[in-house]
Write a protein that holds these residues in place. Structure first.
Motif, short mmCIF file in Angstrom:
data_model
loop_
_atom_site.label_atom_id
_atom_site.label_comp_id
_atom_site.label_asym_id
_atom_site.label_seq_id
_atom_site.Cartn_x
_atom_site.Cartn_y
_atom_site.Cartn_z
N HIS A 24 0.82 -1.22 0.00
CA HIS A 24 0.00 0.00 0.00
C HIS A 24 0.85 1.27 0.00
CE1 HIS A 24 -3.34 -2.52 0.25
NE2 HIS A 24 -3.85 -2.22 1.43
N TRP A 25 2.04 1.17 0.56
CA TRP A 25 2.93 2.34 0.59
C TRP A 25 3.29 2.82 -0.81
CZ3 TRP A 25 7.46 1.72 -2.00
CH2 TRP A 25 7.93 0.41 -2.20
N THR A 26 3.16 1.95 -1.82
CA THR A 26 3.57 2.34 -3.18
C THR A 26 2.70 3.46 -3.74
OG1 THR A 26 2.18 0.63 -4.24
CG2 THR A 26 4.43 0.01 -3.63
N ILE A 27 1.50 3.66 -3.19
CA ILE A 27 0.64 4.75 -3.67
C ILE A 27 1.35 6.08 -3.50
CG2 ILE A 27 -1.53 5.98 -3.32
CD1 ILE A 27 -2.73 3.34 -2.31
N ASP A 28 1.96 6.28 -2.35
CA ASP A 28 2.57 7.57 -2.01
C ASP A 28 4.09 7.60 -2.16
OD1 ASP A 28 0.08 8.88 -1.00
OD2 ASP A 28 0.19 7.25 0.46
N ALA A 29 4.75 6.43 -2.07
CA ALA A 29 6.20 6.44 -1.96
C ALA A 29 6.93 5.82 -3.15
CB ALA A 29 6.64 5.72 -0.68
N ALA A 30 6.21 5.30 -4.12
CA ALA A 30 6.84 4.75 -5.32
C ALA A 30 6.49 5.61 -6.53
CB ALA A 30 6.42 3.30 -5.56
N VAL A 31 7.31 5.54 -7.55
CA VAL A 31 7.02 6.30 -8.76
C VAL A 31 5.70 5.83 -9.38
CG1 VAL A 31 7.84 6.86 -11.09
CG2 VAL A 31 9.47 6.73 -9.19
N THR A 32 5.49 4.52 -9.41
CA THR A 32 4.23 3.95 -9.91
C THR A 32 3.71 2.98 -8.86
OG1 THR A 32 5.19 4.00 -12.14
CG2 THR A 32 3.12 2.80 -11.87
N SER A 33 2.45 3.11 -8.48
CA SER A 33 1.91 2.25 -7.42
C SER A 33 1.70 0.83 -7.94
CB SER A 33 0.58 2.80 -6.90
OG SER A 33 -0.47 2.53 -7.83
N GLN A 34 1.62 -0.12 -7.00
CA GLN A 34 1.32 -1.50 -7.37
C GLN A 34 -0.05 -1.60 -8.06
OE1 GLN A 34 0.49 -4.37 -4.33
NE2 GLN A 34 -0.48 -2.91 -2.93
N PHE A 35 -0.97 -0.72 -7.70
CA PHE A 35 -2.32 -0.75 -8.25
C PHE A 35 -2.33 -0.30 -9.71
CE2 PHE A 35 -2.52 -0.02 -3.68
CZ PHE A 35 -3.33 -1.07 -3.29
N GLU A 36 -1.64 0.79 -10.00
CA GLU A 36 -1.55 1.22 -11.40
C GLU A 36 -0.79 0.19 -12.23
OE1 GLU A 36 0.57 4.66 -14.10
OE2 GLU A 36 -0.26 5.28 -12.16
N ASN A 37 0.30 -0.35 -11.67
CA ASN A 37 1.07 -1.33 -12.42
C ASN A 37 0.27 -2.61 -12.67
OD1 ASN A 37 3.52 -0.59 -13.52
ND2 ASN A 37 4.63 -0.78 -11.59
N HIS A 38 -0.61 -2.97 -11.74
CA HIS A 38 -1.46 -4.15 -11.97
C HIS A 38 -2.35 -3.91 -13.20
CE1 HIS A 38 -3.58 -7.82 -11.00
NE2 HIS A 38 -4.74 -7.17 -11.06
N LEU A 39 -2.93 -2.73 -13.29
CA LEU A 39 -3.77 -2.41 -14.44
C LEU A 39 -2.95 -2.35 -15.72
CD1 LEU A 39 -5.98 0.32 -12.76
CD2 LEU A 39 -6.77 -1.91 -13.60
N ARG A 40 -1.77 -1.76 -15.65
CA ARG A 40 -0.91 -1.72 -16.84
C ARG A 40 -0.61 -3.14 -17.32
NH1 ARG A 40 3.53 2.83 -17.06
NH2 ARG A 40 2.56 4.61 -16.02
N ALA A 41 -0.36 -4.04 -16.37
CA ALA A 41 -0.02 -5.42 -16.74
C ALA A 41 -1.19 -6.13 -17.40
CB ALA A 41 0.44 -6.18 -15.49
N VAL A 42 -2.37 -6.09 -16.77
CA VAL A 42 -3.50 -6.87 -17.31
C VAL A 42 -4.02 -6.29 -18.61
CG1 VAL A 42 -4.14 -7.64 -14.99
CG2 VAL A 42 -5.29 -5.66 -15.98
N LEU A 43 -3.73 -5.01 -18.90
CA LEU A 43 -4.18 -4.39 -20.15
C LEU A 43 -3.10 -4.40 -21.23
CD1 LEU A 43 -6.19 -1.40 -18.64
CD2 LEU A 43 -7.10 -3.46 -19.75
N GLY A 44 -1.92 -4.92 -20.89
CA GLY A 44 -0.85 -4.98 -21.88
C GLY A 44 -0.14 -3.67 -22.11
N TRP A 45 -0.24 -2.76 -21.15
CA TRP A 45 0.44 -1.47 -21.25
C TRP A 45 1.85 -1.58 -20.67
CZ3 TRP A 45 -4.06 1.94 -18.92
CH2 TRP A 45 -5.13 1.96 -19.83
#
Length: 379
Positions: free
Chosen positions: A278-299
């Motif tokens: 959950h810390w990735t929302i505020d402390a990472a360049v890209t959150s785990q949540f956005e990266n999950h969507l990027r992955a499943v959509l082929g982005w």
């Protein structure tokens, strides 16, 4: 594009919050009419196993994912049969739902695990304890999370009560079926590695995160984890990469480890976005949540680098007053819209370094201030 998410809890809510700025819309399927994700997308209330409800849920979706691992595998298979792209795949979910299959997978990819054995009868339980020894942890093979479905056995007198607690129906027949006994590990710390796997074979790894659990529930996460060598970190990434290859995995994957004698022992995996990220929302360049969507959509996958050292606190049962939390410099508050209840995750707070880059790190001071607020609210 509309993304379907099986489950409407806080993880689904945070996936949607990451996707809305990208122009995505969301539909959730959950048995609970008060599911927190309803605030950020369409909620269909219904049973995951109900075929007409699944067809209604599937209508017009561009892709499907899930936000917790107790979704029926059959639901994923039915959605895939309707022609939808479903990620992670059903086999990944099936493996993560069974602690025995999970341990066997870890061993196949070269990860060390605590000693373990399946238990399907009282005789096997007694024999396994004599081999593995006490203390040990007796767990259900399925349907366990946040400390549920497991008990620590410290004395022989604990054995029969544990079987009755975890498998009461089987225990009446003197057969504690579908359990697994694991060696109790006196670990130095618990850490997790969150990976993301794209459709094109790309991989991204977040820094190892150090976690503190109490009563089986994650209380705090600290990134990056201290005291883990680069060699151990590299080996963990390589092994998790093999898990991804073996399962044909696409999406965000979390693997939890014990650090024991300077080495990592794999504990369990979660085929989804994970609380320790959950810390990735505020402390990472890209959150785990956005990266999950990027992955499943082929982005293309986003940068997983840290922007700041951080400490994340889960808010369990109830949250301190919001104004008090917002008054802590460097604290970023996330509330899930859930009613207070003992043992329930109602939000989290991520504490970042609040000063100039080269100034003394303020992260720990902020984390201590939040911890004090949590303790006062629970007094």
């Amino acid at each position: 594009m509309t993304i379907g998410i099986l489950g409407g809890g806080q993880l689904g809510r945070m996936i949607a919050l990451a996707g809305i700025p990208l122009g995505l819309s969301f539909r959730f399927l959950d048995p609970a009419p008060d599911a927190p994700a309803a605030a950020v997308g369409e909620l269909i209330v219904g049973d995951f196993n109900h075929a007409p409800t699944l067809r209604r849920f599937a209508n017009g979706l561009d892709a499907v994912t899930f936000e917790f691992e107790n979704v029926p595998v059959a639901a994923l298979e039915r959605l895939a049969a309707l022609g939808l792209e479903v990620y992670p795949n059903a086999n990944s979910l099936r493996t993560a739902q069974d602690r025995l299959l999970e341990k066997q997978l870890f061993e196949r990819v070269g990860l060390r695990v605590p000693a373990y054995a399946p238990v399907d009868s009282q005789h096997e339980l007694d024999a396994t304890i004599s081999t593995i020894g006490l203390p040990a942890v007796l767990k259900t093979r399925r349907m366990g999370y946040d400390g549920k479905g497991q008990l620590v056995l410290r004395r022989k007198t604990d054995i029969h009560s544990a079987v009755a607690t975890l498998a009461p129906t089987a225990a009446r027949g003197n057969s504690p079926a579908a359990l697994i006994l694991e060696q109790f590990i006196t670990f130095e710390r618990e850490v997790s590695l969150i990976a993301v796997a794209g459709k094109d074979g790309s991989r991204a790894f977040y820094p190892l995160t150090e976690n503190v659990h109490r009563e089986g529930i994650l209380r705090t996460s600290r990134a990056p984890a201290a005291g883990v060598s680069n060699l151990v970190r590299t080996r963990a990434q390589a092994a998790v990469g093999k898990i991804i290859d073996t399962l044909g995995y696409i999406g965000t994957l979390a693997v939890e480890f014990f650090v024991h004698d300077g080495q990592l022992l794999a504990n369990e995996m979660a085929p989804r976005v994970h609380n320790s990220g959950h810390w990735t929302i505020d402390a990472a360049v890209t959150s785990q949540f956005e990266n999950h969507l990027r992955a499943v959509l082929g982005w293309p996958l986003g940068d997983t680098s840290l922007r700041s050292p951080c400490v994340m606190h889960n808010l369990i049962g109830d949250a301190p007053p919001l104004d008090k939390m917002l008054g802590v410099e460097g604290a970023h508050v996330h509330l899930y819209g859930k009613a207070s209840r003992p043992g329930r995750k109602v939000g989290h707070v991520t504490c970042l370094h609040a000063g100039p880059p080269r100034a003394p790190d303020t992260t720990q001071a902020a984390a201590r201030a939040i911890d004090r607020l949590i303790l006062r609210s629970q007094a």
